[in-house]
Design a protein around this motif. Structure first.
Motif, PDB file in Angstrom:
ATOM      1  N   ASP A  44       0.826  -1.203   0.000  1.00 40.10           N
ATOM      2  CA  ASP A  44       0.000   0.000   0.000  1.00 40.10           C
ATOM      3  C   ASP A  44       0.862   1.256   0.000  1.00 40.10           C
ATOM      4  N   ILE A  47       2.016   1.906  -3.530  1.00 36.29           N
ATOM      5  CA  ILE A  47       0.981   2.579  -4.322  1.00 36.29           C
ATOM      6  C   ILE A  47       0.978   4.068  -4.025  1.00 36.29           C
ATOM      7  N   GLY A  91      -5.609   0.633  -4.736  1.00 34.76           N
ATOM      8  CA  GLY A  91      -5.289  -0.613  -4.045  1.00 34.76           C
ATOM      9  C   GLY A  91      -6.208  -1.753  -4.421  1.00 34.76           C
ATOM     10  N   ASP A 171      -1.424  -0.345 -12.026  1.00 33.55           N
ATOM     11  CA  ASP A 171      -1.228   0.018 -10.627  1.00 33.55           C
ATOM     12  C   ASP A 171      -0.283   1.215 -10.527  1.00 33.55           C
ATOM     13  N   ALA A 173       1.927   1.973  -8.419  1.00 37.14           N
ATOM     14  CA  ALA A 173       3.287   1.729  -7.932  1.00 37.14           C
ATOM     15  C   ALA A 173       4.315   1.761  -9.058  1.00 37.14           C
ATOM     16  N   HIS A 275       1.887  -6.846  -4.766  1.00 36.21           N
ATOM     17  CA  HIS A 275       2.954  -5.849  -4.777  1.00 36.21           C
ATOM     18  C   HIS A 275       4.338  -6.421  -4.520  1.00 36.21           C
TER      19      HIS A 275
END
Length: 332
Positions: A44, A47, A91, A171, A173, A275
């Motif tokens: 998280d 992200i 997320g 995503d 990230a 992740h």
């Protein structure tokens, strides 16, 4: 996968993300981002840092207002960001697996019926028809909710159930970019979930030589120190919003770096965390991927990240460990 191929994948996904978001970010408008993940899960934090990196690299912008679910203040948001989009952190909590976050976003829709609300990329999963109907009503009533999702199944689900703009987006990230790993310490590392998304109990007794870990354990004192140092760096500005942002950014960086150090220890990795898969791509480390209990990881890989030789879709834990051992031997 060469370094050039790794960079090409990451840049391609960053550009795809920008294509989805560019119509919602204006250089002259403030931005609010809600639901900072003040939790132990390193993914998280990755992200969040990707969300910050996107705004900084594409627009040289920082959000005017950020909050956790605990310190959310509608009045402060209206004061420091009276216009512009309200973003909600991305997320895998859209639905009723982690219902607290769904309740929060629907509360925001109710409190700000006249503001555009943009949901950073999410995976969707509902078990309860009644909870789905509640979300359907909240989104339909708002009329200016934008939903970004990170797999085709979530996209089709949103198209069929929600009256809102929906986009298929990687995503966030990946907006961090490539990351330098630490040196590996042993051949194979197993990073396996220990929460409600795990598929089931794992019998790991056959692999006494392989460390089995998760990344939801942290030293709270180190996070507190990071937050204090981050807040102190902004005190001279006497800007409460900037103080809060630096405090939260520092916590996210602390957790992300902890996660990178942890997964870097394996020459090859076996995981059922999305992740860990994404961060393994960012550091260029080979990894075998199992799935969570509702298919989130395979769905994401099928949409965006599964076409490299850094990752392997394992059919079982035994299969994943076999492949990881082979890769570690090659890398030795």
């Amino acid at each position: 996968m060469s370094g050039a191929q790794q960079s090409e994948l990451i840049i391609r996904l960053q550009d795809r993300t920008h294509d989805c978001l560019k119509k919602f970010v204006k250089p002259d408008e403030p931005i609010a981002i809600l639901d900072f993940p003040d939790i132990k899960n390193c993914g998280d934090s990755a992200i969040w840092l990707g969300e910050m990196a996107y705004l900084q690299h594409r627009y040289a912008k920082r959000p005017s207002y950020v909050c956790t679910t605990d310190d959310f203040s509608p009045e402060e948001l209206k004061s420091v960001a009276p216009n512009g989009p309200i973003f909600i952190h991305g997320g895998g909590n859209f639905g009723d697996v982690w219902v607290f976050h769904q309740d929060f976003r629907e509360r925001v829709m109710e409190l700000f019926p006249d503001r555009q609300i943009v949901q950073f990329p999410q995976s969707i999963h509902y078990k309860s028809p009644e909870r789905l109907e509640q979300s359907r009503r909240a989104i339909g009533k708002h009329k200016n909710f934008v939903l970004l999702v990170r797999d085709e199944e979530s996209f089709q689900f949103a198209q069929e159930n929600f009256d809102c703009e929906t986009y298929l987006c990687p995503d966030m990230a990946f907006c961090i970019g490539t990351v330098q790993p630490d040196a590996p310490q042993f051949p194979v590392l197993a990073m396996l979930r220990q929460d409600k998304e795990q598929v089931g109990a794992v019998d790991f007794s056959a692999y006494p030589d392989i460390p089995k870990e998760d990344w939801i354990t942290e030293d709270p004192s180190k996070v507190r120190v990071a937050k204090a140092l981050g807040a102190a760096s902004a005190l001279l500005q006497l800007n409460p919003s900037e103080v809060r942002l630096r405090k939260l950014d520092a916590a996210a960086n602390n957790r992300f770096r902890r996660g990178i150090r942890q997964i870097s220890r394996g020459k090859a990795i076996v995981t059922d965390r999305l992740h860990v898969h994404i961060c393994s791509l960012l550091i260029g480390r080979r990894h075998a991927v199992l799935d969570n209990n509702y298919g989130k990881i395979r769905r994401f890989m099928n949409a965006f990240s599964g076409g490299t030789d850094l990752s392997y879709k394992a059919t079982s834990l035994d299969d994943g460990i076999r492949w990881a051992r082979e890769q570690a031997a090659v890398a030795a």
